[in-house]
Design an enzyme around this catalytic site. Structure first.
Site, PDB file in Angstrom:
ATOM      1  N   LEU A 169       0.835  -1.203   0.000  1.00 50.55           N
ATOM      2  CA  LEU A 169       0.000   0.000   0.000  1.00 50.55           C
ATOM      3  C   LEU A 169       0.872   1.257   0.000  1.00 50.55           C
ATOM      4  O   LEU A 169       0.766   2.108   0.877  1.00 50.55           O
ATOM      5  CB  LEU A 169      -0.965  -0.011   1.195  1.00 50.55           C
ATOM      6  CG  LEU A 169      -2.229   0.819   0.957  1.00 50.55           C
ATOM      7  CD1 LEU A 169      -3.131   0.167  -0.087  1.00 50.55           C
ATOM      8  CD2 LEU A 169      -3.010   1.002   2.252  1.00 50.55           C
ATOM      9  N   ARG A 249       6.349  -6.006 -10.494  1.00 57.53           N
ATOM     10  CA  ARG A 249       7.432  -6.611 -11.240  1.00 57.53           C
ATOM     11  C   ARG A 249       7.056  -8.075 -11.507  1.00 57.53           C
ATOM     12  O   ARG A 249       6.392  -8.703 -10.683  1.00 57.53           O
ATOM     13  CB  ARG A 249       8.752  -6.581 -10.456  1.00 57.53           C
ATOM     14  CG  ARG A 249       9.432  -5.208 -10.424  1.00 57.53           C
ATOM     15  CD  ARG A 249      10.016  -4.846 -11.779  1.00 57.53           C
ATOM     16  NE  ARG A 249      10.662  -3.551 -11.788  1.00 57.53           N
ATOM     17  CZ  ARG A 249      10.047  -2.406 -12.090  1.00 57.53           C
ATOM     18  NH1 ARG A 249       8.763  -2.393 -12.376  1.00 57.53           N
ATOM     19  NH2 ARG A 249      10.720  -1.276 -12.095  1.00 57.53           N
ATOM     20  N   GLU A 278      10.885 -10.703 -19.316  1.00 59.48           N
ATOM     21  CA  GLU A 278      10.501  -9.839 -20.429  1.00 59.48           C
ATOM     22  C   GLU A 278      11.632  -9.756 -21.456  1.00 59.48           C
ATOM     23  O   GLU A 278      12.800  -9.736 -21.082  1.00 59.48           O
ATOM     24  CB  GLU A 278      10.185  -8.435 -19.896  1.00 59.48           C
ATOM     25  CG  GLU A 278       8.948  -8.428 -19.015  1.00 59.48           C
ATOM     26  CD  GLU A 278       8.771  -7.136 -18.254  1.00 59.48           C
ATOM     27  OE1 GLU A 278       7.983  -7.138 -17.300  1.00 59.48           O
ATOM     28  OE2 GLU A 278       9.431  -6.141 -18.616  1.00 59.48           O
ATOM     29  N   HIS A 296       4.574  -4.169 -20.402  1.00 57.93           N
ATOM     30  CA  HIS A 296       5.289  -3.336 -19.425  1.00 57.93           C
ATOM     31  C   HIS A 296       5.225  -1.866 -19.789  1.00 57.93           C
ATOM     32  O   HIS A 296       6.242  -1.221 -20.011  1.00 57.93           O
ATOM     33  CB  HIS A 296       6.754  -3.776 -19.292  1.00 57.93           C
ATOM     34  CG  HIS A 296       7.370  -3.278 -17.995  1.00 57.93           C
ATOM     35  ND1 HIS A 296       8.423  -3.905 -17.379  1.00 57.93           N
ATOM     36  CD2 HIS A 296       7.086  -2.214 -17.203  1.00 57.93           C
ATOM     37  CE1 HIS A 296       8.752  -3.251 -16.269  1.00 57.93           C
ATOM     38  NE2 HIS A 296       7.965  -2.223 -16.152  1.00 57.93           N
TER      39      HIS A 296
END
Lengths: 332, 379
Positions: A169, A249, A278, A296
């Site tokens: 948070l 991520r 990625e 992304h």
């Protein structure tokens, strides 16, 4: 191109303090042009000299460094910068920087969270609505010419009554919670620390959060503790109709396990902006209509990039005037 | 009640609804009857109720042919397919499905705004196509095409582009594989030349937060959209026939003025004679090349040929459309545009809401035939 090779070292002056630009050669950022009139920019990537020798010769007195996107910043490089006090990251995530080394040396770090928080939150909510309501699937259905043929597109699921669990948070997580409350979602969270001033209910760990949620939204940094924080147990707790959204991520999720859960129908759906390796994306996901994929780019809107440039400029000015910084990343 | 004839005038919208109606009544599915005139002649006496939806209801002609029609129960909140004047004249009751679908429609409106501005559907197609291309396999873009025909339209474009520009592709992808990519900046080079679907120029992606939202119609759905958009810090303005005194949003007395003063314009009003083609050329031009139109109302709210040409010519920035002039037919010129999202009228398309709507339709019919108060009467 400046003839760096002809100068032994650089002196910054008060008007144009020296700032090191740390980037991979192919990462060209508009920041260079924006900052050049105000700072003395050192750009080893622009020099024919190898980076290590460039830094040894020219960067001993550098106090501030800008890390462009996720150019890796190792302890080895940091050791060549004995005067470094500030790292200005231009991303929200800082897992490409040796945080332990920074902590030991007392280096202050700022990131791009305040510039990107709203944009990233928008993307998380966009993915959640798309997965639940099958927006991308239905768009493909129409463009594929299927509506006149098949008549009915498979139904989606309500967004509004979902119990949303936010993992992390920080600024992004708070913005996500604020948005989804307006949809009638109930919001709970897990974070490093409980935040008493926040109106959402706290869960001490992600497993408990998953038990009590219909959708998990990952907004936390990638650290050793959060690596594969979404694992088999958490996915089982989330349940067959659970949805997982990741704008953090890729390595926050044990991707192989998630793929298996999705293929078996043991997870209800996923909206993923990031992946473990990625640009590779598990090809099994392409057949699934309860999955939405984006490359992304949660924060690549022109407004966010402008906000980032402004943030970097403001923070550098503040640093050199001994004024407070914004978007400081607390290294723990 | 099993002998009561119920005529479903629309294509069956929901299996649960059909099942519940068949349990209680004799259900006739008008859509699949080949000789409708003959059927009506033979069965008109037994038909005491009509069930319709957004695509078909009860027009004057049908009402005239059903002498024993007592109630029309619509599986929708919109009433534009029902001749209300004729129903009033004949004393026929009319019910719809308000409230239960408000949240879903509002959620979808926001979902469309986000998807259009952030090019979400395009990104998803891109990830699926480029990655598949690199592995040399075909990817299906549709739900029901047999495997041997599963060829993604965009995948074909990628293949052609890749073959024609193989050197640049290899260089670009080689670079990408080394770094955690700033995908947009690098992969944007892949498709810039011919405006291919994979040209991710940064300027085409926009934030939703803070954009001004103009709402036409501030009923239940319009208010629900406003509440959600406010959570994204969007300033809200609206147009209705008369200004609402209990509402804090800025009012514009005409749709053109509203369009000129907002970035995202949403159609959320009922379809009537007055609101037909409420989105016309003048409004579209006022909204402009940076404006986005979202239609979760009815197709005829929009002058569709005008909208299509504005989008194709770049006079309008983008559109998110859940409804069309002639469903299920959608203008094919839109299929190639990256700044539109096209949905097959799924505003209320969730399992939960469709069940609640079906329960309301059946509940209203039962109440009527048991002489109890209707649940959600319009007339």
């Amino acid at each position: 191109m400046a003839s760096y090779a002809n100068q032994e070292c650089f002196q910054s002056n008060d008007d144009h303090p020296m700032v090191l630009l740390h980037r991979l050669p192919s990462f060209n950022s508009p920041l260079k042009d924006i900052l050049q009139p105000h700072f003395h920019l050192l750009d080893p990537a622009d020099s024919p000299e190898p980076a290590s020798s460039f830094l040894s010769c020219h960067a001993k007195s550098v106090r501030a460094l800008i890390c462009i996107y996720n150019t890796p910043l190792s302890a080895e490089t940091l050791n060549l910068l004995p005067s470094l006090e500030l790292i200005v990251a231009t991303s929200a995530g800082v897992d490409h920087i040796d945080l332990e080394e920074c902590r030991c040396r007392g280096i202050i770090m700022t990131n791009a969270s305040t510039a990107f928080a709203e944009d990233a939150a928008d993307h998380a909510v966009a993915l959640l609505i798309d997965v639940c309501r099958r927006i991308s699937t239905a768009d493909r259905f129409v463009r594929g010419g299927l509506w006149p043929v098949k008549r009915d597109c498979p139904l989606g699921f309500k967004v509004g009554r979902k119990r949303v669990g936010i993992v992390g948070l920080g600024r992004i997580g708070l913005e996500v919670g604020k948005r989804l409350e307006a949809f009638g979602c109930s919001i709970a969270y897990n974070s490093r620390k409980k935040m008493p001033s926040v109106p959402f209910s706290y869960h001490a760990n992600v497993l408990d959060l998953a038990e009590d949620s219909d959708a998990l939204i990952l907004c936390c940094s990638l650290t050793e503790q959060t690596h594969h924080i979404i694992n088999k147990d958490v996915l089982e707790a989330l349940g067959k109709e659970g949805v997982i959204i990741n704008v953090g991520r890729g390595a926050l999720i044990d991707e192989k396990v998630l793929v298996q859960f999705l293929l078996r129908g043991d997870t209800g759906g996923a909206g993923l902006d990031v992946f473990e390796s990625e640009p590779d994306v598990p090809r099994e996901l392409f057949e699934l209509d309860n999955v939405v994929l984006s490359p992304h780019r949660a924060i690549f809107t022109s407004e966010s990039l402008e906000a980032l440039h402004q943030l970097v400029f403001t923070n550098l000015k503040a640093f050199f005037s001994n004024k407070p910084l914004q978007s400081v990343f607390q290294i723990e | 009640m099993e002998s009561i004839g119920v005529l479903m005038t629309c294509p069956p919208p929901d299996p649960y609804l059909v099942e519940q109606l068949e349990k209680r009544f004799t259900l006739f599915k008008f859509h699949s009857i080949p000789d409708k005139a003959h059927f009506l002649n033979s069965n008109k006496a037994s038909i005491r109720a009509v069930v319709g939806n957004a695509s078909a209801g009860a027009d004057a002609q049908l009402i005239h042919q059903l002498p024993n029609l007592e109630i029309v129960s619509s599986f929708s909140v919109g009433l534009d397919k029902i001749d209300l004047a004729k129903c009033r004249e004949r004393g026929i009751r009319v019910t719809n499905t308000p409230d239960v679908l408000t949240d879903d429609v509002a959620d979808l409106a926001i979902g469309l705004m986000l998807a259009v501005l952030r090019r979400l559907c395009q990104s998803d197609r891109y990830v699926r196509s480029v990655n598949s291309c690199m592995e040399g396999r075909l990817v299906s873009s549709s739900l029901a095409v047999p495997p041997f025909l599963q060829i993604d339209y965009y995948f074909l474009q990628v293949c052609v582009f890749v073959l024609l520009n193989i050197d640049e592709v290899i260089t670009t992808l080689g670079y990408i594989s080394k770094v955690n990519p700033d995908c947009s900046a690098s992969l944007g080079t892949l498709g810039l030349r011919n405006g291919a679907k994979f040209a991710f120029s940064k300027s085409s992606w926009l934030n939703f937060t803070g954009k001004s939202v103009g709402i036409i119609g501030l009923g239940r759905i319009g208010l629900a959209i406003a509440k959600r958009a406010e959570a994204f810090s969007c300033p809200i303005s609206y147009h209705t026939r008369t200004e609402k005194s209990d509402v804090k949003y800025k009012y514009y007395p005409s749709v053109v003025e509203l369009a000129a003063n907002c970035q995202i314009l949403v159609v959320a009003c009922a379809l009537t004679e007055e609101t037909r083609h409420i989105i016309n050329r003048e409004v579209i031009n006022a909204l402009g090349p940076k404006g986005v139109l979202i239609n979760i109302g009815r197709g005829p709210h929009v002058d569709e040929p005008e909208l299509v040409s504005a989008l194709v010519e770049g006079r309008l920035g983008g559109a998110g459309l859940d409804v069309f002039q002639d469903e299920p037919n959608v203008p094919e010129e839109l299929f190639g545009l990256e700044n539109v999202v096209l949905l097959p009228h799924v505003g209320s398309g969730t399992m939960e809401t469709r069940k609640e709507m079906a329960d309301l339709v059946v509940g209203n019919l039962e109440a009527h035939f048991l002489n109890k108060p209707l649940l959600t009467p319009v007339l």
